[in-house]
Write an enzyme that holds these catalytic residues in place. Structure first.
Site, mmCIF file in Angstrom:
data_model
loop_
_atom_site.group_PDB
_atom_site.id
_atom_site.type_symbol
_atom_site.label_atom_id
_atom_site.label_comp_id
_atom_site.label_asym_id
_atom_site.label_seq_id
_atom_site.Cartn_x
_atom_site.Cartn_y
_atom_site.Cartn_z
ATOM 1 N N GLY A 1 6.487 8.940 10.315
ATOM 2 C CA GLY A 1 5.698 8.548 9.145
ATOM 3 C C GLY A 1 4.197 8.645 9.328
ATOM 4 O O GLY A 1 3.494 9.241 8.511
ATOM 5 N N THR B 1 11.490 4.706 5.213
ATOM 6 C CA THR B 1 10.358 4.965 6.123
ATOM 7 C C THR B 1 9.779 3.633 6.603
ATOM 8 O O THR B 1 8.679 3.604 7.140
ATOM 9 C CB THR B 1 9.236 5.755 5.400
ATOM 10 O OG1 THR B 1 8.876 5.046 4.215
ATOM 11 C CG2 THR B 1 9.654 7.162 5.062
ATOM 12 N N ARG C 1 11.518 0.140 8.206
ATOM 13 C CA ARG C 1 12.071 -0.221 9.504
ATOM 14 C C ARG C 1 13.591 -0.094 9.407
ATOM 15 O O ARG C 1 14.182 -0.444 8.369
ATOM 16 C CB ARG C 1 11.702 -1.655 9.899
ATOM 17 C CG ARG C 1 10.291 -1.824 10.436
ATOM 18 C CD ARG C 1 10.089 -1.120 11.785
ATOM 19 N NE ARG C 1 8.773 -1.326 12.343
ATOM 20 C CZ ARG C 1 7.752 -0.453 12.234
ATOM 21 N NH1 ARG C 1 7.929 0.674 11.581
ATOM 22 N NH2 ARG C 1 6.597 -0.711 12.797
ATOM 23 N N HIS D 1 11.002 9.074 13.401
ATOM 24 C CA HIS D 1 9.921 8.104 13.154
ATOM 25 C C HIS D 1 8.549 8.798 13.142
ATOM 26 O O HIS D 1 7.688 8.524 13.987
ATOM 27 C CB HIS D 1 9.958 6.973 14.199
ATOM 28 C CG HIS D 1 9.270 5.723 13.737
ATOM 29 N ND1 HIS D 1 9.668 4.458 14.106
ATOM 30 C CD2 HIS D 1 8.192 5.540 12.936
ATOM 31 C CE1 HIS D 1 8.877 3.558 13.562
ATOM 32 N NE2 HIS D 1 7.966 4.194 12.844
ATOM 33 N N GLU E 1 16.227 2.467 17.603
ATOM 34 C CA GLU E 1 15.559 3.730 17.993
ATOM 35 C C GLU E 1 15.424 3.816 19.501
ATOM 36 O O GLU E 1 15.122 2.803 20.144
ATOM 37 C CB GLU E 1 14.165 3.789 17.335
ATOM 38 C CG GLU E 1 14.266 3.867 15.839
ATOM 39 C CD GLU E 1 12.899 3.885 15.138
ATOM 40 O OE1 GLU E 1 11.873 4.017 15.833
ATOM 41 O OE2 GLU E 1 12.899 3.768 13.910
ATOM 42 N N ARG F 1 0.814 -1.224 0.000
ATOM 43 C CA ARG F 1 0.000 0.000 0.000
ATOM 44 C C ARG F 1 0.843 1.267 0.000
ATOM 45 O O ARG F 1 0.606 2.190 -0.776
ATOM 46 C CB ARG F 1 -0.887 0.039 1.250
ATOM 47 C CG ARG F 1 -1.952 -1.017 1.329
ATOM 48 C CD ARG F 1 -2.774 -0.779 2.593
ATOM 49 N NE ARG F 1 -3.646 -1.898 2.868
ATOM 50 C CZ ARG F 1 -3.272 -2.991 3.524
ATOM 51 N NH1 ARG F 1 -2.040 -3.101 3.983
ATOM 52 N NH2 ARG F 1 -4.120 -3.968 3.732
ATOM 53 N N ILE F 2 1.843 1.315 0.914
ATOM 54 C CA ILE F 2 2.615 2.565 1.058
ATOM 55 C C ILE F 2 3.527 2.779 -0.152
ATOM 56 O O ILE F 2 3.590 3.884 -0.701
ATOM 57 C CB ILE F 2 3.421 2.555 2.380
ATOM 58 C CG1 ILE F 2 2.458 2.457 3.577
ATOM 59 C CG2 ILE F 2 4.281 3.816 2.499
ATOM 60 C CD1 ILE F 2 3.130 2.217 4.928
ATOM 61 N N ARG G 1 7.613 -9.138 -3.652
ATOM 62 C CA ARG G 1 7.401 -10.587 -3.727
ATOM 63 C C ARG G 1 6.574 -10.949 -4.950
ATOM 64 O O ARG G 1 6.786 -11.954 -5.583
ATOM 65 C CB ARG G 1 6.716 -11.085 -2.455
ATOM 66 C CG ARG G 1 7.707 -11.388 -1.357
ATOM 67 C CD ARG G 1 7.014 -11.701 -0.077
ATOM 68 N NE ARG G 1 6.200 -10.579 0.352
ATOM 69 C CZ ARG G 1 5.664 -10.462 1.561
ATOM 70 N NH1 ARG G 1 5.842 -11.393 2.449
ATOM 71 N NH2 ARG G 1 4.939 -9.410 1.881
HETATM 72 C C1 DGY Z 1 3.716 1.528 12.182
HETATM 73 O O1 DGY Z 1 2.498 1.669 12.248
HETATM 74 O O2 DGY Z 1 4.236 0.443 12.043
HETATM 75 C C2 DGY Z 1 4.556 2.759 12.280
HETATM 76 O O3 DGY Z 1 5.901 2.517 12.134
HETATM 77 C C3 DGY Z 1 4.297 3.493 13.574
HETATM 78 O O4 DGY Z 1 3.177 4.206 13.323
#
Ligand code: DGY
Length: 304
Positions: free
Chosen positions: A271, A220, A222, A269, A251, A139-140, A161
């Protein structure tokens, strides 16, 4: 809204300690952790745990040992979908800031070092029409690809994938390529894959070396998808030109050397950090809790 039961809120808005989390597992039917609440296997080792659901406030769940939770009969849910646009916006922001040196420019101005316009002052890299390589096209990744392609005419390469739907491929004129080809061809590489044992240090020194010397890396997703020490070395030695990071391996600590690099944009962090999105994440977590308490199937059940 129906009365769900007694709610104990972490008023501090800070990560819970391991002891607090262990107590919560013993005392509550449902626990709502966030990305900063580490829940490794040992946390689930106690007997007579009361919890039956971890309704995670967030989409990523790599901080929870799913197998250990499942072994104790504890289900896990997350909040997909509602933070797509906010996170894609931060990826877009980081790409623009890294390419156009805007963080550096603002620091320069605020430090009183700006003495007026000059033809060669703070030259940067144009983004329009360049090539964006997305590692992870869920999605992102897709939302970011749309912003980049429709807004800035960027060419979209991706490694995933599976291939995206034909409609998305046609709309965004995507090319599905190998990881190596993506790293070699992209002007900007952006990470949108989850943190799993398979993606841990996916971008190591060897793969960073495949990128172009003028390329930028955006993360954005991990922190541990990138070998952060190798990234620092790659930036220090000019293997790549810049990076925009919203997530880090440990973090809130940063690898030595990262903070000193001018060509890196560093965000804490952020996002999903819009008011609209955090509210939507809360409502989504609540929808899972409500379904669980009603004995219905939970909309966002995560499979171990
Ligand atoms: C998530 O939702 O996984 C983000 O990294 C924190 O909002």
């Amino acid at each position: 809204m129906a009365q769900l039961g007694e709610v104990v809120l972490n008023q501090e808005d800070t990560p819970m300690t391991a002891d607090q989390l262990a107590n919560a597992l013993h005392e509550a039917d449902v626990v709502c952790p966030t990305v900063t609440d580490a829940m490794p296997a040992e946390l689930f080792s106690g007997s007579d745990l009361r919890a039956k659901l971890l309704a995670n406030f967030g989409v990523g769940f790599n901080h929870i040992d799913l197998a250990a939770a499942a072994a104790k009969g504890i289900a896990v849910t997350n909040t997909p979908g509602v933070l797509t646009d906010a996170t894609a916006e931060i990826a877009f922001t980081l790409l623009m800031m890294s390419a156009r040196r805007t963080g550096e420019g603002e620091r320069h101005l605020r430090a009183g070092q700006w003495h007026g316009w000059r033809p060669t002052h703070m030259l940067s890299t144009q983004v329009t029409g360049k090539t964006l390589g997305l590692i992870g096209m869920g999605r992102i990744g897709t939302a970011f690809a749309r912003m980049a392609h429709q807004g800035l005419g960027m060419r979209i390469l991706y490694f995933n994938r599976q291939a995206v739907d034909d409609a998305v491929a046609a709309e965004l004129q995507t090319e599905f390529v190998s990881l190596e080809e993506l790293l070699q061809r992209a002007d900007f590489v952006s990470l949108h894959c989850p943190s799993t044992p398979q993606t841990h240090h996916l971008l190591n020194a060897e793969r960073l070396a495949l990128m172009q010397p003028n390329a930028h890396l955006i993360n954005t997703a991990r922190g541990d998808v990138v070998d952060e020490a190798a990234l620092v070395a790659a930036l220090q030695t000019g293997v790549i030109a810049g990076a925009g990071l919203d997530v880090f391996e440990d973090e809130p600590h940063l690898s030595p050397g990262l903070m000193e690099l001018e060509q890196v944009v560093l965000l804490p962090h952020m996002g999903s950090g819009t008011t609209e999105t955090r509210e939507a994440m809360g409502m989504r977590a609540l929808a899972n809790v409500e379904a669980f308490l009603a004995g219905d199937s939970m909309p966002d059940l995560v499979r171990a």
